[in-house]
Write a protein that holds these residues in place. Structure first.
Motif, PDB file in Angstrom:
ATOM      1  N   UNK A   1      67.639  54.712 -12.907  1.00  0.00           N
ATOM      2  CA  UNK A   1      68.897  54.074 -13.635  1.00  0.00           C
ATOM      3  C   UNK A   1      69.974  54.219 -12.620  1.00  0.00           C
ATOM      4  N   UNK A   2      70.230  55.212 -11.774  1.00  0.00           N
ATOM      5  CA  UNK A   2      71.093  55.334 -10.922  1.00  0.00           C
ATOM      6  C   UNK A   2      71.097  53.947  -9.798  1.00  0.00           C
ATOM      7  N   UNK A   3      70.111  53.747  -9.542  1.00  0.00           N
ATOM      8  CA  UNK A   3      69.969  52.610  -8.825  1.00  0.00           C
ATOM      9  C   UNK A   3      70.439  51.310  -9.340  1.00  0.00           C
ATOM     10  N   UNK A   4      69.969  51.207 -10.593  1.00  0.00           N
ATOM     11  CA  UNK A   4      70.340  49.801 -11.383  1.00  0.00           C
ATOM     12  C   UNK A   4      72.032  49.674 -11.449  1.00  0.00           C
ATOM     13  N   UNK A   5      72.670  50.982 -11.702  1.00  0.00           N
ATOM     14  CA  UNK A   5      73.653  50.961 -11.928  1.00  0.00           C
ATOM     15  C   UNK A   5      74.555  50.567 -10.630  1.00  0.00           C
ATOM     16  N   UNK A   6      74.209  51.220  -9.663  1.00  0.00           N
ATOM     17  CA  UNK A   6      74.740  50.885  -8.187  1.00  0.00           C
ATOM     18  C   UNK A   6      74.379  49.428  -7.705  1.00  0.00           C
ATOM     19  N   UNK A   7      73.309  48.882  -8.221  1.00  0.00           N
ATOM     20  CA  UNK A   7      72.933  47.669  -7.974  1.00  0.00           C
ATOM     21  C   UNK A   7      74.027  46.413  -8.602  1.00  0.00           C
ATOM     22  N   UNK A   8      74.478  46.995  -9.675  1.00  0.00           N
ATOM     23  CA  UNK A   8      75.521  46.055 -10.447  1.00  0.00           C
ATOM     24  C   UNK A   8      77.074  46.366  -9.965  1.00  0.00           C
ATOM     25  N   UNK A   9      76.855  47.497  -9.104  1.00  0.00           N
ATOM     26  CA  UNK A   9      78.459  47.689  -8.488  1.00  0.00           C
ATOM     27  C   UNK A   9      78.981  48.762  -9.284  1.00  0.00           C
TER      28      UNK A   9
END
Length: 116
Positions: free
Chosen positions: A82-90
Motif C-alpha cells: 500500500x505504501x509502495x503504491x502511494x509512493x509510486x503515485x508520488x
C-alpha cells in the motif's frame, strides 16, 4: 510444532508455500527469516519519509514489499504494498499517513522473530 511454524501461525501466514518457494528447505527458510530483521529497508523507508524523499522512500518500500512477499509475511507485505503504491503515485503525504500501520506490523513481526 516447530518455532518456524509457530512464527508463521503468529503472523497469520502459511509456512508451507514459503518453504516450497525457497527450494523446499526449511533450514534456508529459517536463515532468510533471521536475516530479515537485519535488512535496512524499513529504516531506509522511515528515513526517506522523514526527509521528504519520495524516490528513496519508494525504493525502500518496494524492497521491503518484495522481501515480505518472498518470506510470506502477508500482513506486512500488504502494508508495504500500500505504501509502495502511494509512493509510486508520488503521494508522500498519504504514504506518511499509511506508514504507522506498516510500522506496527513491522514491530510485531520483528518482535516475534526475536521471541521465536
Amino acid at each position: 510444532m516447530s518455532d518456524l511454524q509457530r512464527f508463521y501461525d503468529a503472523i497469520g501466514s502459511e509456512l508451507k508455500p514459503v518453504i516450497e518457494r525457497l527450494g523446499g528447505n526449511a533450514e534456508i527458510t529459517k536463515r532468510f527469516k533471521k536475516k530479515f530483521a537485519a535488512d535496512g529497508s524499513f529504516g531506509d523507508l522511515e528515513k526517506a519519509l522523514d526527509g521528504n524523499n519520495t524516490q528513496e522512500a519508494f525504493r525502500a518500500a518496494h524492497t521491503l514489499k518484495g522481501i515480505c512477499l518472498s518470506l510470506g509475511f502477508g500482513c506486512l507485505y500488504r502494508h508495504a504494498a500500500a505504501v509502495t503504491e502511494l509512493l509510486r503515485g508520488g503521494d508522500i503525504t498519504a504514504a506518511r499517513q499509511a506508514f504507522p500501520a506498516l510500522e506496527k506490523e513491522y514491530i510485531k513481526v520483528t518482535g516475534l522473530l526475536r521471541e521465536l
